[in-house]
Design a protein around this motif. Structure first.
Motif, PDB file in Angstrom:
ATOM      1  N   ILE A 154      12.565   4.313  -9.242  1.00 61.74           N
ATOM      2  CA  ILE A 154      12.933   3.379  -8.181  1.00 61.74           C
ATOM      3  C   ILE A 154      11.775   2.474  -7.785  1.00 61.74           C
ATOM      4  CG2 ILE A 154      13.698   3.214  -5.774  1.00 61.74           C
ATOM      5  CD1 ILE A 154      15.216   5.837  -6.208  1.00 61.74           C
ATOM      6  N   VAL A 155      10.594   3.041  -7.643  1.00 62.21           N
ATOM      7  CA  VAL A 155       9.480   2.319  -7.022  1.00 62.21           C
ATOM      8  C   VAL A 155       8.577   1.627  -8.039  1.00 62.21           C
ATOM      9  CG1 VAL A 155       7.514   2.543  -5.451  1.00 62.21           C
ATOM     10  CG2 VAL A 155       9.533   3.975  -5.117  1.00 62.21           C
ATOM     11  N   LEU A 156       8.370   2.257  -9.206  1.00 59.50           N
ATOM     12  CA  LEU A 156       7.415   1.724 -10.169  1.00 59.50           C
ATOM     13  C   LEU A 156       7.927   0.422 -10.789  1.00 59.50           C
ATOM     14  CD1 LEU A 156       4.757   2.166 -11.718  1.00 59.50           C
ATOM     15  CD2 LEU A 156       6.048   3.481 -13.403  1.00 59.50           C
ATOM     16  N   GLN A 157       7.120  -0.615 -10.690  1.00 53.85           N
ATOM     17  CA  GLN A 157       7.453  -1.908 -11.284  1.00 53.85           C
ATOM     18  C   GLN A 157       6.316  -2.328 -12.213  1.00 53.85           C
ATOM     19  OE1 GLN A 157       8.583  -4.902  -8.420  1.00 53.85           O
ATOM     20  NE2 GLN A 157       9.469  -3.382  -7.030  1.00 53.85           N
ATOM     21  N   ASP A 165      -2.843  -0.549 -15.252  1.00 57.91           N
ATOM     22  CA  ASP A 165      -1.975  -1.713 -15.084  1.00 57.91           C
ATOM     23  C   ASP A 165      -1.923  -2.183 -13.634  1.00 57.91           C
ATOM     24  OD1 ASP A 165      -1.265  -1.900 -17.737  1.00 57.91           O
ATOM     25  OD2 ASP A 165       0.567  -0.723 -17.524  1.00 57.91           O
ATOM     26  N   LEU A 166      -1.981  -1.232 -12.708  1.00 62.79           N
ATOM     27  CA  LEU A 166      -1.747  -1.544 -11.300  1.00 62.79           C
ATOM     28  C   LEU A 166      -3.006  -1.894 -10.530  1.00 62.79           C
ATOM     29  CD1 LEU A 166       0.836   1.268 -10.404  1.00 62.79           C
ATOM     30  CD2 LEU A 166       1.315  -1.121 -10.922  1.00 62.79           C
ATOM     31  N   VAL A 167      -4.168  -1.432 -11.017  1.00 66.62           N
ATOM     32  CA  VAL A 167      -5.392  -1.559 -10.227  1.00 66.62           C
ATOM     33  C   VAL A 167      -6.473  -2.232 -11.066  1.00 66.62           C
ATOM     34  CG1 VAL A 167      -7.067  -0.327  -8.797  1.00 66.62           C
ATOM     35  CG2 VAL A 167      -4.776   0.611  -9.083  1.00 66.62           C
ATOM     36  N   PRO A 168      -7.173  -3.247 -10.533  1.00 61.44           N
ATOM     37  CA  PRO A 168      -8.290  -3.874 -11.258  1.00 61.44           C
ATOM     38  C   PRO A 168      -9.383  -2.850 -11.555  1.00 61.44           C
ATOM     39  CG  PRO A 168      -7.651  -5.205  -9.361  1.00 61.44           C
ATOM     40  CD  PRO A 168      -6.926  -3.895  -9.230  1.00 61.44           C
ATOM     41  N   PRO A 169     -10.165  -3.074 -12.616  1.00 59.69           N
ATOM     42  CA  PRO A 169     -11.156  -2.074 -13.046  1.00 59.69           C
ATOM     43  C   PRO A 169     -12.084  -1.573 -11.949  1.00 59.69           C
ATOM     44  CG  PRO A 169     -10.935  -3.754 -14.724  1.00 59.69           C
ATOM     45  CD  PRO A 169     -10.099  -4.207 -13.559  1.00 59.69           C
ATOM     46  N   SER A 217       0.819  -1.213   0.000  1.00 63.84           N
ATOM     47  CA  SER A 217       0.000   0.000   0.000  1.00 63.84           C
ATOM     48  C   SER A 217       0.851   1.261   0.000  1.00 63.84           C
ATOM     49  CB  SER A 217      -0.954  -0.004   1.196  1.00 63.84           C
ATOM     50  OG  SER A 217      -0.231  -0.084   2.395  1.00 63.84           O
ATOM     51  N   SER A 218       1.932   1.263   0.801  1.00 69.11           N
ATOM     52  CA  SER A 218       2.761   2.459   0.858  1.00 69.11           C
ATOM     53  C   SER A 218       3.480   2.688  -0.469  1.00 69.11           C
ATOM     54  CB  SER A 218       3.780   2.349   1.999  1.00 69.11           C
ATOM     55  OG  SER A 218       4.611   1.219   1.810  1.00 69.11           O
ATOM     56  N   ARG A 219       3.916   1.609  -1.114  1.00 66.54           N
ATOM     57  CA  ARG A 219       4.581   1.741  -2.413  1.00 66.54           C
ATOM     58  C   ARG A 219       3.613   2.266  -3.461  1.00 66.54           C
ATOM     59  NH1 ARG A 219       5.808  -1.677  -6.867  1.00 66.54           N
ATOM     60  NH2 ARG A 219       4.800  -3.489  -5.927  1.00 66.54           N
ATOM     61  N   PHE A 220       2.384   1.732  -3.467  1.00 64.27           N
ATOM     62  CA  PHE A 220       1.398   2.213  -4.430  1.00 64.27           C
ATOM     63  C   PHE A 220       1.062   3.681  -4.167  1.00 64.27           C
ATOM     64  CE2 PHE A 220      -2.958   3.170  -5.634  1.00 64.27           C
ATOM     65  CZ  PHE A 220      -2.922   2.866  -6.989  1.00 64.27           C
ATOM     66  N   GLY A 221       0.926   4.062  -2.887  1.00 60.88           N
ATOM     67  CA  GLY A 221       0.635   5.447  -2.556  1.00 60.88           C
ATOM     68  C   GLY A 221       1.699   6.388  -3.084  1.00 60.88           C
ATOM     69  N   LEU A 222       2.963   5.963  -2.990  1.00 60.70           N
ATOM     70  CA  LEU A 222       4.068   6.781  -3.489  1.00 60.70           C
ATOM     71  C   LEU A 222       4.004   6.894  -5.012  1.00 60.70           C
ATOM     72  CD1 LEU A 222       6.459   8.259  -2.209  1.00 60.70           C
ATOM     73  CD2 LEU A 222       7.860   6.214  -2.605  1.00 60.70           C
ATOM     74  N   ILE A 223       3.747   5.759  -5.666  1.00 55.01           N
ATOM     75  CA  ILE A 223       3.628   5.763  -7.126  1.00 55.01           C
ATOM     76  C   ILE A 223       2.472   6.660  -7.561  1.00 55.01           C
ATOM     77  CG2 ILE A 223       3.052   4.346  -9.140  1.00 55.01           C
ATOM     78  CD1 ILE A 223       4.440   2.000  -7.694  1.00 55.01           C
ATOM     79  N   TYR A 224       1.343   6.510  -6.894  1.00 50.59           N
ATOM     80  CA  TYR A 224       0.149   7.274  -7.270  1.00 50.59           C
ATOM     81  C   TYR A 224       0.385   8.771  -7.092  1.00 50.59           C
ATOM     82  CZ  TYR A 224      -4.833   8.463  -7.606  1.00 50.59           C
ATOM     83  OH  TYR A 224      -6.039   8.994  -7.978  1.00 50.59           O
ATOM     84  N   ALA A 225       1.065   9.145  -6.017  1.00 49.89           N
ATOM     85  CA  ALA A 225       1.387  10.561  -5.796  1.00 49.89           C
ATOM     86  C   ALA A 225       2.280  11.082  -6.916  1.00 49.89           C
ATOM     87  CB  ALA A 225       2.071  10.740  -4.440  1.00 49.89           C
TER      88      ALA A 225
END
Length: 519
Positions: free
Chosen positions: A192-195, A134-138, A15-23
């Protein structure tokens, strides 16, 4: 080939990684969309300092033109090659363009910088949305996509305010320098974070299609920008551009049927969801929002005598309505998996709001005008990203970037053409109103409609000033009423929009069956 697992925003470990990517995605989206409007209030100062008033329009046109062309290219290449490297490259191109524009010593350098910015910025708008897909289901994606839609509306209002503030305080170059620190932080986060999956495949790039599309878009945008303003509609240059544009569009779509990997695959148009959602986006969101945003600030300055900055602040109710509607709708779609009702309500509300705006006059209270703008924003908020989500959900993950970019691409074309059409009708009506309402001597004092500014109008003698303000109001507000039949078509299309229930996973989207679609 490396195939990394998509980040799940609801997994505690990620969750923290996704939050950083989303920001990071949101920051980059804001920068790229802001740069469509941030220079508008700074332009008089910029062209004065760089001695380029004759090329003023190109500072905005270069960015919009390049960004529009870049959208489908990034979307298609992202599906074919993978998005991370493409996204990082887009940020670098955008920052390079910002550096060139901020360092410009003449208009040529500034326009080149703006074009480079657009080539990066157009890709960032599309790739950011595709990365979220890509990261989140519909189904869960709905609540993450709706704030992205709010960014587009926010930038349309905040951009001119920021541009004016930078120009009056630290200097107009900060309209571009501000991109560097924010963009570099986003670049670092994404690097760094986005995979994301990397697709080590060799693809055939549709260079002919890209060239034809660029020609078609350039001719379309130039006809829309120049026709009726810099050149008469009957001018040979405009007529030649129009003919060239039609020919280029025809050749482009023909080429897409022959290309191995087309920029905009014709199979997209076999989806009724794509076709209907795209047309609604073009005629309601594109025309509705951008026509109002383009002309209401000047109307408020002319009729109510407010400053340029104050007219920008007075558009904020539209953004409040947009965000206030879109965010709860995203939550609701995530819970229910349903979306069709929101474009129906949205098109109805936009139609009512534009009809109400067509009734305002010089006596209408600013509170009432702001209430109408709030209603317009709410209508757009109900459907802006809902339509994008519906399009994404209609295609498998392998086509999600292509479908997203095509939808945004045609909406941008609709906004360009719609705003130009509104401007042409308004300018013609204004000339007629001034001619019928003023004497020849008064017309000489007013000057041409091209040079009519709020400052000039409010410096005129009271009798002439009131006549010009009345002419301006009678010329503009009825034009909004002319849009109502167009939006009524949008209402019909919203009812016809098929509903394919939002799937709970990327795998569901890949394997969804046609019988999941209902009308």
């Amino acid at each position: 080939m490396s195939d990394t697992t998509s980040a799940d925003p609801h997994s505690s470990g990620r969750s923290s990684r996704f939050g950083l990517i989303y920001a990071g995605l949101m920051a980059v989206m804001l920068l790229s969309s802001l740069d469509q409007t941030i220079v508008s209030t700074a332009l008089p100062t910029i062209v004065g300092e760089l001695h380029g008033v004759n090329h003023m329009a190109w500072v905005t046109t270069a960015y919009i033109l390049a960004a529009t062309i870049a959208m489908p290219v990034y979307g298609r290449l992202g599906d074919l090659l993978g998005r991370k490297s493409l996204y990082i490259g887009g940020i670098i191109v955008f920052l390079a363009g910002s550096t060139i524009a901020g360092s410009a010593q003449d208009m040529t350098m500034l326009i080149v910088g703006r074009a480079i910015q657009g080539l990066g910025g157009g890709g960032l708008m599309i790739t950011s949305q595709a990365i979220v897909a890509d990261l989140v289901p519909p189904r869960q994606r709905a609540k993450y996509m709706t704030p992205i839609g709010a960014i587009f509306g926010l930038s349309a209002v905040v951009g001119p305010l920021l541009g004016g503030w930078f120009t009056d305080s630290v200097g107009w170059r900060w309209c571009f320098w501000i991109n560097l620190p924010v963009g570099l932080i986003a670049l670092l986060i994404c690097s760094i974070v986005l995979q994301l999956p990397r697709k080590a495949v060799k693809v055939s790039i549709d260079y002919i299609g890209i060239a034809l599309m660029a020609t078609a878009v350039a001719c379309t945008v130039l006809v829309a920008d120049w026709g009726g303003t810099d050149y008469a509609w009957s001018d040979p240059l405009i007529l030649c551009l129009a003919v060239a544009g039609v020919a280029a569009w025809a050749l482009f779509f023909y080429s897409q049927s022959r290309a191995t990997e087309p920029v905009i695959p014709l199979r997209l148009f076999r989806s009724p969801i794509f076709n209907i959602a795209t047309v609604i986006g073009m005629v309601v969101v594109g025309v509705g929002m951008f026509a109002v945003v383009s002309y209401m600030p000047t109307y408020l300055q002319m009729v109510y005598g407010v400053s340029a900055t104050e007219s920008g602040w007075l558009l904020l109710p539209m953004i409040v309505g947009l965000m206030g509607a879109s965010i709860p709708v995203g939550q609701m779609m995530s819970r229910t998996g349903r979306y069709k009702i929101y474009p129906i309500f949205g098109t109805c509300i936009v139609t009512v709001a534009v009809l109400l705006l067509s009734t305002i006059d010089v006596e209408t209270s600013l509170v009432v005008v702001c209430a109408y703008l709030l209603l317009l924003g709410a209508g757009i908020g109900l459907m802006m990203q809902t339509l994008v989500l519906a399009v994404q959900n209609a295609f498998p993950p392998s086509d999600v970037g292509t479908a997203t970019s095509a939808n945004n691409f045609f909406r941008e074309i609709g906004a360009t053409m719609g705003t130009a059409a509104v401007g042409a009708v308004f300018t013609s009506r204004l000339a007629d109103q001034l001619s019928s309402g003023l004497s020849q001597s008064d017309l000489k004092a007013v000057g041409s409609t091209d040079s009519l500014t709020p400052a000039l109008v409010h410096s005129l003698p009271a009798e002439i000033r009131d006549a010009v303000i009345g002419a301006y109001q009678h010329a503009l507000t009825p034009v909004f009423r002319y849009l109502v039949p167009l939006f009524a078509v949008g209402i019909v299309l919203a009812f016809l929009l098929p509903e394919k229930r939002l799937s709970g996973s990327g795998q569901d989207a890949e394997s969804a069956q046609p019988d999941a679609v209902r009308i």
